[in-house]
Design an enzyme around this catalytic site. Structure first.
Site, PDB file in Angstrom:
ATOM      1  CD  GLU A  60      42.562 -24.107   5.530  1.00 28.78           C
ATOM      2  OE1 GLU A  60      42.660 -23.992   6.769  1.00 28.78           O
ATOM      3  OE2 GLU A  60      41.595 -23.682   4.879  1.00 28.78           O
ATOM      4  CB  CYS A 101      41.497 -35.751  11.588  1.00 28.03           C
ATOM      5  SG  CYS A 101      42.339 -36.451  13.032  1.00 28.03           S
ATOM      6  CB  CYS A 125      39.157 -34.113  19.048  1.00 29.43           C
ATOM      7  SG  CYS A 125      40.654 -35.105  19.252  1.00 29.43           S
ATOM      8  CB  CYS A 130      39.024 -30.986  16.311  1.00 25.74           C
ATOM      9  SG  CYS A 130      40.038 -30.785  14.838  1.00 25.74           S
ATOM     10  CB  SER A 184      50.697 -31.680  17.913  1.00 29.79           C
ATOM     11  OG  SER A 184      49.571 -31.714  18.770  1.00 29.79           O
ATOM     12  CG  HIS A 227      42.400 -31.356  24.328  1.00 21.30           C
ATOM     13  ND1 HIS A 227      42.837 -30.053  24.163  1.00 21.30           N
ATOM     14  CD2 HIS A 227      42.906 -32.064  23.288  1.00 21.30           C
ATOM     15  CE1 HIS A 227      43.570 -29.983  23.062  1.00 21.30           C
ATOM     16  NE2 HIS A 227      43.635 -31.179  22.516  1.00 21.30           N
ATOM     17  CB  CYS A 287      44.653 -24.212  16.447  1.00 17.03           C
ATOM     18  SG  CYS A 287      45.083 -25.632  17.439  1.00 17.03           S
TER      19      CYS A 287
END
Length: 379
Positions: free
Chosen positions: A95, A115, A119, A122, A208, A232, A350
């Site tokens: 996206e 990914c 995390c 996420c 990032s 985080h 996000c």
């Protein structure tokens, strides 16, 4: 007719295009002309490239192509946020999100299908890793968005100057860890910065990362753009749990890498992103610990309210707790922002750019899938 083995010219940055033109017996200035046609005039074929010699156009038609990723869906929020779902083949999708503001327009770009960092907060990571995107698939997101947005505003393609540019900032904050796809991401960013392509400044392109320390050093040496770090957590024990990559590159190494990067960075600070998780990392004690761990790194904090997804086992911090947490940082003199929610009605977030959690990033399952989008600010 283009041959089956044709090269996609979107895969070349300026240096690569010069080399390719050289292989055709052409001088370097032809590469600049070709690059402008592709990235500034949105040319999709070679016949219309009128300042190229006919002989070169014929060579290109037999050997090269300009192939864009296919758009699977295109949604616009009531607040102007726009989201494209991009088909990258074999059932995978990524996206791309555009966030308009009064003084700028920010495009959030993906670098991988899925990914591998995984995390805990996420949903993209929970779907697993499918593959790296090519340079063409990365820069193609900016090309697609810029000219689609221009068309919606009645603006013609062409190098009309910064006043005519719709996308003024790019953030590599979409799906994937950009530094784990370095060889494709860097040529794409070079095109973003190139005056014969999109002409963005290094301050307006932000990468990032979750903290891939060796590649942070390499990026600093080769193409230092603005940097954001997905932090985080204020200590290794908690960050090991939330960001598993921390087990390989713990906070001490990460902070040292940030200090090295700042020596060459286009901005004089690092942005630390911090997802606010209720009862996990959001107490005032955590905030004070965060100040301690980052004390030697000039920085700003971007606090991100968590966007829940199924099976995460996590809850968004309460607004009043986020405010208390932020106040501790602000009282210490550190610039701190809280990311706003944008485009709820078009479902892209996000940390949730993959939509509802599915098996990997399957396109058929994901077209129109649910999520939330929050504001992505270039820093």
């Amino acid at each position: 007719m283009t041959s089956e083995t044709s090269v996609n010219l979107l895969d070349f940055d300026a240096e690569g295009l010069v080399a390719y033109c050289g292989s055709l017996g052409e001088k370097p200035f032809r590469a600049k002309q070709l690059q402008r046609w592709i990235h500034q005039y949105n040319a999709g074929d070679f016949d219309g490239m009128t300042d190229l010699a006919k002989s070169l156009r014929e060579k290109l038609k037999g050997r090269a192509s300009i192939v864009m990723p296919e758009i699977a869906s295109d949604h616009v929020s009531t607040d102007g946020t726009r989201k494209w779902l991009i088909d990258v083949g074999n059932g995978n999708a990524v996206e791309t999100v555009f966030i308009p503001e009064e003084t700028r327009g920010t495009l959030c770009v993906s670098s991988q299908a899925g990914c591998a960092v995984n995390c805990r907060f996420c949903s993209t990571g929970k779907q697993g890793f499918s593959r790296n995107l090519s340079t063409a698939e990365i820069i193609g997101q900016l090309r697609m968005a810029e000219f689609a947005l221009r068309a919606s505003l009645g603006r013609a393609p062409g190098p009309n100057g910064k006043a005519e540019r719709v996308v003024t900032n790019v953030v590599m904050m979409g799906m994937g860890e950009p530094l784990l796809n370095y060889s494709a991401v860097v040529p794409a960013m070079r095109l973003m910065l190139d005056d014969n392509a999109y002409g963005l400044s290094r301050r307006r392109v932000t990468l990032s990362t979750s903290g891939v320390v060796p590649m942070m050093d390499r990026l600093g040496a080769e193409l230092p753009v603005a940097l954001a770090v997905s932090l985080h957590a204020p200590n290794d024990a908690l960050r090991d749990e939330l960001v598993p990559l921390n087990k390989k590159y713990p906070l001490r190494e990460l902070m040292a890498a940030c200090q090295r990067y700042l020596k060459v960075a286009p901005r004089d600070f690092i942005t630390f992103e911090y997802c606010m998780l209720d009862g996990v990392n959001d107490t005032e004690a955590h905030a004070r610990e965060l100040l301690a761990v980052t004390r030697d790194v000039p920085c700003k904090f971007n606090l991100i309210p968590f966007n829940p997804f199924p099976e995460s086992g996590l809850i968004r911090s309460k607004p009043e707790q986020i405010k208390r947490f932020a106040q501790v940082l602000i009282d210490a003199g550190v610039v701190t922002t809280v990311r706003k929610t944008r485009g709820d009605d078009i479902d892209a977030a996000c940390g949730q750019l993959a939509g509802a959690v599915k098996d990997r990033t399957r396109l058929a399952e994901r077209t129109g899938a649910a999520g939330k989008i929050i504001e992505v600010r270039a820093v």
